[in-house]
Enzyme design. Structure first.
Site, PDB file in Angstrom:
ATOM      1  CG  HIS A 144      36.878  70.283 -13.218  1.00  0.00           C
ATOM      2  ND1 HIS A 144      36.947  69.561 -12.063  1.00  0.00           N
ATOM      3  CD2 HIS A 144      35.930  71.232 -13.011  1.00  0.00           C
ATOM      4  CE1 HIS A 144      36.095  70.062 -11.192  1.00  0.00           C
ATOM      5  NE2 HIS A 144      35.455  71.072 -11.732  1.00  0.00           N
ATOM      6  CE  LYS A 194      43.935  72.605  -0.275  1.00  0.00           C
ATOM      7  NZ  LYS A 194      45.137  73.371  -0.632  1.00  0.00           N
TER       8      LYS A 194
HETATM    9  S1  SF4 Z   1      46.715  70.276   4.303  1.00  0.00           S
HETATM   10 FE1  SF4 Z   1      48.636  70.352   3.173  1.00  0.00          FE
HETATM   11  S2  SF4 Z   1      48.777  68.424   2.131  1.00  0.00           S
HETATM   12 FE2  SF4 Z   1      46.649  68.681   2.740  1.00  0.00          FE
HETATM   13  S3  SF4 Z   1      45.632  69.669   1.005  1.00  0.00           S
HETATM   14 FE3  SF4 Z   1      46.351  71.289   2.342  1.00  0.00          FE
HETATM   15  S4  SF4 Z   1      48.366  71.852   1.548  1.00  0.00           S
HETATM   16 FE4  SF4 Z   1      47.834  69.867   0.685  1.00  0.00          FE
END
Ligand code: SF4
Lengths: 281, 184
Positions: free
Chosen positions: B39, B104
């Site tokens: 980015h 996310k």
């Molecule tokens: S599940 Fe855990 S290890 Fe995987 S991206 Fe999310 S916080 Fe990071």
């Protein structure tokens, strides 16, 4: 005195790295099921189903559950009657990590310098290794590979005795609230109380080693864990932060004595990809 | 939750106008991967008035640094990384024509405002469900910044990549609304 050749450690560490990244522990699966049944939000229930599907696929295809296969953190319990021979112990662990992350097709996520260069070391070393000397002639190696997303939501706070248990509970709940969806909830909240600045953080991380279905052996802390869990799940954050009752599967406390002037509190957040695995030699 | 909606890239405004937070979507077409390091380079190029390694108009950037592929597979595990680290850069890319982002965790107010202004959408993928996501990838090719390793920009050919609309073009935020509804 029992001799252990460090070369024996390499393949064991390699397997730990690969296995921990593919299989979720039964204790986590059990908790996820329990929470999915109680869950009120439809989106939350579906997300937990996707987590189960992901687990199934990971095992089938021998692929890591999550692409972030983490920093390789080791807790070593070395029996005081063991004599390590055949080379450098720490080198052997790092060699196991190197082989495990390569042969398991795990992501290499370590950079050599934290700020300026940030060049990938390309083999996920160095590992972070904690060593405890214990009675006996065994060597226990526990791997707790930790992803960045949940680790980044962790914090240490040097509180005052006057803040009391209420202050501690508020701080832990607030830490989870500020984390929101970032650490990939459902999470496990590790809490380290007491010791000093750095020991509190280590306690918080070590508290995560307790299986989720085991109660805190001290009823006083077991009660506080329940209270925090209830409060955290009332926040409504839910799986992935998209709303629901399943924010945390468990809260786990480890406490130690501390200085009369201090009250260190540490929170280490762990995501649902809870990679923990041990081997005893 | 509503039934699944099929989306095809490049994204068109008329399709984005129909999306609301909480919608489940299945994305088919091309998506480009980029994390923080990539980015930064993209935004440096825009600010220097230079050409980008791919045309962002109508495209989707997926915030992911995949695990290495096993032999015979197009990609290794490939779930989303946390999006707030991309917040300083996303408005500049949206201004340049980017239409979708997959990641996310919640976005900043600046990013949400920029999505309203530019009719952009943010899709949430399930963090940790990285094999499920990898299953939807048919081909992967590094198109820029190979030196960044896992953080290189990859062009992914995806089929039915499963996501949830977290921010629509109307400024609604599932992170805020979902939590508010479930708070006790
Ligand atoms: S599940 Fe855990 S290890 Fe995987 S991206 Fe999310 S916080 Fe990071």
């Amino acid at each position: 005195m029992r001799e252990i050749n460090v070369n024996k450690i390499v393949p064991i560490v390699k397997e730990l790295c690969i296995d921990a990244s593919i299989y979720i522990g039964d204790d986590v699966v059990e908790k996820l099921k329990e929470f999915q049944e109680k869950e009120e939000s439809q989106i939350a229930k579906e997300i937990i189903s996707i987590i189960f599907e992901n687990h199934k696929l990971a095992v089938e295809k021998k692929m890591p559950l999550c692409q972030d296969t983490g920093v390789a953190v080791f807790f070593i319990e070395l029996g005081q009657d063991v004599h390590l021979v055949g080379g450098d112990f720490y080198d052997a662990i790092n060699e196991g990590v190197r082989q495990g992350y390569k042969e398991g097709y795990l992501r290499k996520s370590m950079v050599d310098d934290p700020i300026i260069d940030r060049k990938n070391t390309k083999d996920n070393t160095p590992a972070i290794i904690y060593l405890d000397i214990v009675p006996g002639d065994k060597l226990k190696i526990t791997l707790a590979a930790k992803g960045g997303g949940s680790e980044n939501m962790s914090e240490v706070k040097m509180m005052k005795a006057a803040d009391g248990i209420e202050g501690v509970i508020d701080f832990v709940v607030d830490r989870v609230q500020r984390s929101g969806g970032n650490p990939c909830p459902p999470i496990i909240v590790g809490v380290g109380l007491g010791g000093n600045f750095e020991q509190s953080a280590l306690l918080a991380k070590k508290s995560l080693l307790r299986p989720l279905n085991e109660k805190n052996p001290d009823p006083k802390w077991a009660k506080v864990e329940e209270e925090i869990l209830e409060k955290v799940n009332n926040l409504g954050i839910g799986p992935q932060g998209l709303g629901g009752r399943t924010t945390a599967l468990a809260v786990q406390i480890l406490a130690k004595p501390c200085h009369i002037a201090s009250m260190p509190v540490a929170v280490n957040i762990q995501c649902h990809v809870h990679r923990h695995k041990s081997a005893v030699i | 939750m509503a039934k699944e909606i099929h989306l095809y890239t490049p994204l068109k405004d008329e399709n984005l106008e129909k999306l609301n937070i909480g919608d489940k979507v299945l994305i088919t077409g091309t998506v480009y991967t980029a994390r923080d390091a990539a980015h930064k380079r993209l935004v440096d190029l825009i600010e220097a008035g230079k050409k980008l390694p791919f045309d962002v108009k109508g495209q989707i950037i997926y915030f992911v640094g995949p695990a290495p592929a096993r032999p015979g597979m197009p990609i290794g595990s490939a779930g989303p990384t946390t999006s707030y680290r991309m917040d300083p850069y996303s408005p500049i890319l949206l201004d340049a024509g980017l239409k979708g982002m997959i990641g996310k965790g919640p976005r900043s107010k600046e990013v949400i405002d920029s999505m309203i202004k530019n009719k952009g959408v943010y899709f949430a993928a399930i963090g940790g469900a990285a094999v499920v996501m990898a299953q939807a990838v048919n081909a992967a090719k590094i198109i820029a910044y190979e030196d960044l390793g896992t953080e290189a920009i990859r062009e992914l050919k995806v089929e039915n990549l499963p996501c949830i609309v977290a921010n629509d073009i109307y400024g609604k935020d599932l992170y805020e609304e979902g939590v508010r509804k479930n708070r006790k």
